[in-house]
Write a protein that holds these residues in place. Structure first.
Motif, PDB file in Angstrom:
ATOM      1  N   ASP A  89       0.851  -1.191   0.000  1.00 48.35           N
ATOM      2  CA  ASP A  89       0.000   0.000   0.000  1.00 48.35           C
ATOM      3  C   ASP A  89       0.888   1.243   0.000  1.00 48.35           C
ATOM      4  O   ASP A  89       1.638   1.475   0.954  1.00 48.35           O
ATOM      5  CB  ASP A  89      -0.887  -0.014   1.249  1.00 48.35           C
ATOM      6  CG  ASP A  89      -1.901   1.121   1.285  1.00 48.35           C
ATOM      7  OD1 ASP A  89      -1.854   1.990   0.386  1.00 48.35           O
ATOM      8  OD2 ASP A  89      -2.733   1.138   2.213  1.00 48.35           O
ATOM      9  N   PRO A 112      -3.759   9.959  -1.225  1.00 50.39           N
ATOM     10  CA  PRO A 112      -4.685   9.734  -2.337  1.00 50.39           C
ATOM     11  C   PRO A 112      -4.871  11.001  -3.179  1.00 50.39           C
ATOM     12  O   PRO A 112      -4.677  12.124  -2.710  1.00 50.39           O
ATOM     13  CB  PRO A 112      -6.001   9.365  -1.633  1.00 50.39           C
ATOM     14  CG  PRO A 112      -5.603   8.928  -0.260  1.00 50.39           C
ATOM     15  CD  PRO A 112      -4.395   9.732   0.094  1.00 50.39           C
ATOM     16  N   THR A 137      -5.879   2.680  -3.083  1.00 48.74           N
ATOM     17  CA  THR A 137      -5.137   3.931  -2.894  1.00 48.74           C
ATOM     18  C   THR A 137      -5.966   5.006  -2.204  1.00 48.74           C
ATOM     19  O   THR A 137      -5.589   6.180  -2.191  1.00 48.74           O
ATOM     20  CB  THR A 137      -4.611   4.456  -4.239  1.00 48.74           C
ATOM     21  OG1 THR A 137      -5.667   4.432  -5.211  1.00 48.74           O
ATOM     22  CG2 THR A 137      -3.451   3.616  -4.735  1.00 48.74           C
ATOM     23  N   LEU A 396      -0.945   1.334  -8.725  1.00 48.49           N
ATOM     24  CA  LEU A 396      -1.211   2.032  -7.471  1.00 48.49           C
ATOM     25  C   LEU A 396      -0.402   3.327  -7.349  1.00 48.49           C
ATOM     26  O   LEU A 396      -0.933   4.362  -6.938  1.00 48.49           O
ATOM     27  CB  LEU A 396      -0.900   1.118  -6.290  1.00 48.49           C
ATOM     28  CG  LEU A 396      -1.735  -0.167  -6.185  1.00 48.49           C
ATOM     29  CD1 LEU A 396      -1.246  -1.009  -5.012  1.00 48.49           C
ATOM     30  CD2 LEU A 396      -3.209   0.158  -6.027  1.00 48.49           C
ATOM     31  N   THR A 400      -1.584   8.159  -6.790  1.00 50.77           N
ATOM     32  CA  THR A 400      -1.267   8.896  -5.577  1.00 50.77           C
ATOM     33  C   THR A 400      -0.729  10.280  -5.922  1.00 50.77           C
ATOM     34  O   THR A 400      -0.254  10.530  -7.025  1.00 50.77           O
ATOM     35  CB  THR A 400      -0.211   8.168  -4.720  1.00 50.77           C
ATOM     36  OG1 THR A 400       1.044   8.169  -5.419  1.00 50.77           O
ATOM     37  CG2 THR A 400      -0.634   6.746  -4.429  1.00 50.77           C
TER      38      THR A 400
END
Length: 414
Positions: A89, A112, A137, A396, A400
């Motif tokens: 993560d 995020p 995310t 992912l 971000t």
């Protein structure tokens, strides 16, 4: 429900999502994956309605393949979500930290993006890929699929929303726009009060329309007018297999090859061989005047063919004098997606890697590998062909942003 309401709900959900720890997010993703498998009969029934409408509307077989779901494809979609749950993560990660001259401890932390809007066409797997990546995310997502896959997309979202609700989390983290009209799509492109970013995924027409109309920041996922260049020092058996795979394994997707460039020194030896192989799939060849004599049944290529993403059993073919002409042709006509060279010449391979402008550049491999799942991202939100923020398969990390976190002990600036 109108877009303003969806946006308001998404913002509230995004706040809750951003506070979830990794374990909780992963647990909810696994619940969504299991729910998809359980709902397979209902999903297939909804998809059958979309396929029937596609047949009635005369949509080509290759485009129907983009739309079609099977038990195996649903299992793959569920597995994609499970893969995402197993990935590290990125949210909360502090990329680096340093102390400045004032004694402040400064760090850069991944956070995020917020609320992501996605406008896409045809392929229902985009629904689950996008939802899972956004969820992991900490981003709420508003999905607006094409009318061709409306029934499929709607039930996929319903299944995932129900799984969230059944596990005491807001289903508004994943929302679906039920109106597939151009008017609503245009409204979504201007939903700046609620959307932090908009990601279009589809054909050239959709991408162009979003770029020209959106006031929401856009991450462009491009079309794939991809090339394979067979160099004079290529292993021709390898080249045959790579070209065949890149063109015929699944021609309706953006990482399929659309143009074959062949060095003049091996054209006579290679073109009849690849023509025979592609004939097994009834591939139509559109060739330049130098390639035509070697390709029985080929038709003359037009200027338009060099710039076309066919998404079908069609391949443009051109003989080039050398690698420089191949690179010049690619950089003129490509969409900066995926390009490949087949060669045993190290210097040719390095020249190709250095000079070809694309998100993914291959040496001795099929362009079909440009895929988030294959790259180890679990799934993908799309293939970005732009150069700002993200490029290539978007997993992912690409969903971000960052913020700076600063620790002091009473410092004031003089």
């Amino acid at each position: 429900m109108n877009l303003m309401q969806l946006g308001q709900q998404a913002q509230m959900a995004a706040h809750k999502l951003a506070l979830l720890d990794t374990q909780r997010k992963n647990s909810l993703l696994l619940e969504m994956a299991a729910a998809l498998e359980t709902a397979t009969p209902e999903i297939l029934a909804a998809n059958a309605k979309d396929l029937a409408q596609a047949q009635d509307n005369g949509i080509s077989d290759t485009m129907q393949d983009r739309l079609r779901l099977t038990e195996a494809r649903i299992m793959d979609m569920a597995q994609g979500i499970r893969e995402v749950s197993q990935l590290p993560d990125p949210i909360g990660e502090v990329e680096k930290m340093w102390k400045n001259a004032d004694g402040l401890l400064i760090g850069r932390q991944k956070v995020p993006l917020g609320v992501i809007g996605i406008i896409y066409e045809s392929r229902p797997n985009v629904t689950t890929d996008a939802a899972s990546l956004c969820f992991k995310t900490g981003n709420a997502v508003i999905l607006r699929g094409g009318k061709e896959a409306f029934n499929s997309n709607q039930i996929l979202v319903n299944v995932m929303q129900n799984a969230l609700a059944a596990n005491d989390f807001t289903p508004d983290a994943i929302q679906f726009v039920s109106d597939t009209s151009h008017d609503v799509a245009n409204q979504m492109m201007k939903l700046t009060e609620y959307l932090d970013v908009l990601i279009p995924r589809g054909g050239a027409g959709l991408i162009r329309r979003v770029k020209e109309s959106a006031t929401v920041p856009v991450i462009e996922t491009g079309t794939g007018n991809n090339h394979i260049y067979v160099d004079k020092d290529a292993q021709l058996e390898m080249a045959k297999n790579i070209v065949d795979n890149a063109k015929t394994q699944r021609p309706s997707v953006c990482n399929a090859a659309e143009t074959l460039l062949i060095h003049q020194d091996v054209a006579a030896a290679f073109l009849p061989v690849i023509a025979a192989k592609l004939a097994e799939h009834d591939v139509q060849l559109r060739a330049d005047e130098l390639a035509l004599p070697y390709l029985a049944g080929a038709i003359p290529a037009t200027e338009e063919d060099w710039g076309t993403e066919f998404l079908d059993y069609i391949l443009a073919v051109k003989v080039v004098a050398d690698i420089d002409e191949a690179i010049a042709h690619i950089n003129r006509y490509n969409t900066k997606h995926s390009e490949a060279i087949v060669t045993d010449n190290y210097f040719a391979s390095q020249k190709f890697l250095a000079e070809v402008d694309a998100a993914a550049v291959y040496v001795n491999a099929s362009t079909r590998f440009t895929d988030g799942f294959v790259f180890g991202f679990g799934a993908e939100i799309g293939i970005s062909t732009q150069k700002l923020h993200a490029r290539g398969p978007m997993g992912l990390e690409e969903l971000t942003s960052t913020k700076y976190i600063v620790y002091g002990d009473g410092q004031i600036r003089s």
